[in-house]
Write a protein that holds these residues in place. Sequence first.
Motif, PDB file in Angstrom:
ATOM      1  N   GLY A 137      44.339  47.669  43.148  1.00 22.94           N
ATOM      2  CA  GLY A 137      44.817  48.438  42.002  1.00 22.94           C
ATOM      3  C   GLY A 137      43.655  48.941  41.176  1.00 22.94           C
ATOM      4  N   ASP A 138      43.753  48.743  39.861  1.00 21.41           N
ATOM      5  CA  ASP A 138      42.693  49.198  38.964  1.00 21.41           C
ATOM      6  C   ASP A 138      41.802  48.051  38.500  1.00 21.41           C
ATOM      7  N   LEU A 139      41.912  46.900  39.152  1.00 21.28           N
ATOM      8  CA  LEU A 139      41.120  45.736  38.763  1.00 21.28           C
ATOM      9  C   LEU A 139      39.666  45.913  39.190  1.00 21.28           C
ATOM     10  N   PRO A 140      38.729  45.359  38.411  1.00 25.47           N
ATOM     11  CA  PRO A 140      37.320  45.463  38.804  1.00 25.47           C
ATOM     12  C   PRO A 140      37.071  44.735  40.121  1.00 25.47           C
ATOM     13  N   VAL A 141      36.216  45.319  40.946  1.00 19.45           N
ATOM     14  CA  VAL A 141      35.897  44.749  42.255  1.00 19.45           C
ATOM     15  C   VAL A 141      34.471  44.198  42.216  1.00 19.45           C
ATOM     16  N   PHE A 142      34.184  43.210  43.054  1.00 17.99           N
ATOM     17  CA  PHE A 142      32.829  42.644  43.090  1.00 17.99           C
ATOM     18  C   PHE A 142      32.159  42.966  44.418  1.00 17.99           C
ATOM     19  N   ALA A 143      30.831  42.793  44.428  1.00 18.02           N
ATOM     20  CA  ALA A 143      30.030  43.138  45.602  1.00 18.02           C
ATOM     21  C   ALA A 143      28.978  42.062  45.840  1.00 18.02           C
ATOM     22  N   ASP A 144      28.210  42.218  46.904  1.00 17.55           N
ATOM     23  CA  ASP A 144      27.156  41.268  47.263  1.00 17.55           C
ATOM     24  C   ASP A 144      26.213  40.968  46.101  1.00 17.55           C
ATOM     25  N   ARG A 147      49.504  41.838  42.725  1.00 19.55           N
ATOM     26  CA  ARG A 147      49.540  42.241  41.311  1.00 19.55           C
ATOM     27  C   ARG A 147      50.648  41.504  40.559  1.00 19.55           C
ATOM     28  N   ARG A 148      51.824  41.347  41.178  1.00 19.93           N
ATOM     29  CA  ARG A 148      52.927  40.591  40.538  1.00 19.93           C
ATOM     30  C   ARG A 148      52.511  39.146  40.281  1.00 19.93           C
TER      31      ARG A 148
END
Length: 173
Positions: A46-53, A104-105
Amino acid sequence: MMILPPLIFAGLAAVFVLGMQREDPDALPSALEGRQAPAVVVTQLGDLPVFADADLRDGTVKLVNFWASWCGPCRVEHPTLEKLADEGVTIYGVNYKDKPEAARRFLDELGNPFAAIGADESGRMGIDWGLYGVPETYVIDGDGNIVLRFPGPVTERVLASDIRPAMEKAAAE
């Protein structure tokens, strides 16, 4: 000569007894502990922040938690994760083989303890990380090394006996 068979039997019995004296016979070993965490390969949920290496190698201790909305034990551990997040512990979530709308739910209902989150819809990241199932939590040191892999729900007992000591070890390294 008559003493030889009982001595052989006693020696074999001792070997079997010592071989069965593991700390936890149900423990699932991790070949990755002490090594660099595998690549983070997730898609945005969705619009949630994503993380990376790079987030795993930022100099701070953090947790990576694999979870899914369809996982009962993930519901059990969720309040403990929320408590950790409230304490300021950075937790990155990996939503494993789940439907985005269900994930998300789940978060809308129970809250979102994750600083950032990504979806592993195919399960590829889980395979690379040696995932046995969900939930599974990894303690990562500031250099991106896996200090601990814990399979199963993080409960208050597990937090005290496994997770917090591993976080302290990671902070000291």
